[in-house]
Design a protein around this motif. Structure first.
Motif, PDB file in Angstrom:
ATOM      1  N   GLN A  55     -44.738  -1.683 -31.192  1.00  0.00           N
ATOM      2  CA  GLN A  55     -43.552  -2.349 -30.657  1.00  0.00           C
ATOM      3  C   GLN A  55     -42.911  -1.524 -29.549  1.00  0.00           C
ATOM      4  O   GLN A  55     -42.407  -2.068 -28.565  1.00  0.00           O
ATOM      5  N   VAL A  56     -42.947  -0.194 -29.689  1.00  0.00           N
ATOM      6  CA  VAL A  56     -42.373   0.686 -28.672  1.00  0.00           C
ATOM      7  C   VAL A  56     -43.095   0.533 -27.343  1.00  0.00           C
ATOM      8  O   VAL A  56     -42.484   0.658 -26.274  1.00  0.00           O
ATOM      9  N   LEU A  57     -44.388   0.243 -27.393  1.00  0.00           N
ATOM     10  CA  LEU A  57     -45.179   0.172 -26.175  1.00  0.00           C
ATOM     11  C   LEU A  57     -45.057  -1.146 -25.423  1.00  0.00           C
ATOM     12  O   LEU A  57     -45.557  -1.259 -24.315  1.00  0.00           O
ATOM     13  N   THR A  58     -44.422  -2.140 -25.996  1.00  0.00           N
ATOM     14  CA  THR A  58     -44.410  -3.443 -25.345  1.00  0.00           C
ATOM     15  C   THR A  58     -43.590  -3.433 -24.065  1.00  0.00           C
ATOM     16  O   THR A  58     -42.551  -2.774 -23.957  1.00  0.00           O
ATOM     17  N   LEU A  59     -44.047  -4.193 -23.086  1.00  0.00           N
ATOM     18  CA  LEU A  59     -43.364  -4.294 -21.799  1.00  0.00           C
ATOM     19  C   LEU A  59     -41.996  -4.931 -21.962  1.00  0.00           C
ATOM     20  O   LEU A  59     -41.035  -4.553 -21.285  1.00  0.00           O
ATOM     21  N   GLU A  60     -41.879  -5.888 -22.897  1.00  0.00           N
ATOM     22  CA  GLU A  60     -40.605  -6.583 -23.095  1.00  0.00           C
ATOM     23  C   GLU A  60     -39.530  -5.608 -23.553  1.00  0.00           C
ATOM     24  O   GLU A  60     -38.377  -5.688 -23.124  1.00  0.00           O
ATOM     25  N   ARG A  61     -39.918  -4.677 -24.427  1.00  0.00           N
ATOM     26  CA  ARG A  61     -38.943  -3.686 -24.902  1.00  0.00           C
ATOM     27  C   ARG A  61     -38.482  -2.807 -23.757  1.00  0.00           C
ATOM     28  O   ARG A  61     -37.294  -2.510 -23.624  1.00  0.00           O
ATOM     29  N   ALA A  62     -39.412  -2.367 -22.914  1.00  0.00           N
ATOM     30  CA  ALA A  62     -39.049  -1.519 -21.780  1.00  0.00           C
ATOM     31  C   ALA A  62     -38.105  -2.246 -20.830  1.00  0.00           C
ATOM     32  O   ALA A  62     -37.148  -1.660 -20.322  1.00  0.00           O
TER      33      ALA A  62
END
Length: 281
Positions: A55-62
């Motif tokens: 989940q940390v790696l998702t583009l949406e989170r960034a």
């Protein structure tokens, strides 16, 4: 092979397959570990499960973190060469090398260095009586290469190894506790151009588990439109981790490059997220 080597291999595997969401069994098989032992290893190192790391790696989170970062970069009053900055759970004071110190090449100055293990692999650290002057992650370089660069920056200083003194600094940097009120403030003693110092001061305002884009940093220091110059200043940051260049990403939400490797940048993001984001995040 160290725990970080195994974790870095796992992170690289996860990152290259983030769109397909690899399972715990697939990641463990890649490392030739049982799912049970891999899960324990990953949680012990990162403080989060492999699923949470995905989940940390998702583009949406960034992208969401970028949209929330504007108030974190209102630092135009704290980019002078003599001011200090609060780095949330640490006090980090950045002191610029004076013209006199630069002119004399460190004459009369003692610099202590050592190589230590950290959660992100081996590191080279060097300290002066005023603070950390260099902190670099070791990749394929030999320690002698770092010493050579140190001597070039401080040609007239006395340089010697001191593992005990530098270990205390390493322990303060990577203390897992969130309450650091009992610790002595961490000081940095670095030299660069006025612009570089301003960029590094701005980076100290980005909280752990948060990010900012190069253009946001440029705007924060009063030079909108100079994102490329900011990137260059970020790239020559002499103190990894504490001057958190890993928290600067592309405005698209992609992590972008990192002087010490993109896998390590991803690892630091996961490690910080585990410690500073609320459980429900």
């Amino acid at each position: 092979m160290t725990d970080y080597d195994r974790i870095a291999d796992a992170i690289d595997f996860i990152a290259r397959r983030v769109d397909s969401q690899p399972t715990l069994n697939e990641i463990a098989a890649h490392l030739h570990l049982s799912p049970y032992h891999f899960q324990r290893l990953f949680c012990r190192w990162a403080g989060v499960t492999p699923k949470r790391f995905l989940q940390v790696l998702t583009l949406e989170r960034a992208k969401q973190l970028l949209s929330e970062s504007r108030p974190l970069l209102e630092v135009t009053d704290s980019v002078g060469l003599s001011s200090g900055s609060r780095l949330y759970d640490h006090f980090v004071h950045l002191e610029a090398v004076t013209p006199g110190e630069y002119k004399t090449g460190g004459a009369g100055l003692t610099i202590e260095y050592a190589v230590h293990d950290t959660p992100f692999g081996k590191t080279f650290i060097a300290i002066t009586p005023k603070g950390i002057c260099n902190f670099s992650f070791l990749n394929s370089e030999q320690v002698d290469e770092h010493l050579t660069r140190l001597h070039k920056k401080w040609p007239n200083a006395t340089v010697h190894e001191n593992r005990q003194q530098t270990l205390a600094v390493i322990q303060a940097m990577f203390d897992k506790k969130k309450n650091h009120d009992h610790l002595t403030p961490i000081s940095l003693h670095v030299f660069g151009t006025n612009f570089q110092i301003s960029v590094w001061r701005a980076l100290l305002q980005i909280a752990p588990a948060r990010v900012a884009s190069y253009s946001q940093v440029a705007t924060a220091i009063g030079y909108p439109g100079s994102a490329r110059a900011v990137g260059q200043a970020v790239g020559v940051n002499p103190v990894a981790f504490l001057i958190p260049c890993h928290r600067v990403i592309q405005k698209s939400g992609k992590l972008g490059g990192y002087h010490w490797g993109e896998t390590r940048k991803q690892a630091i993001h996961a490690w910080e997220s585990a410690r500073y984001e609320p459980p429900e995040a």
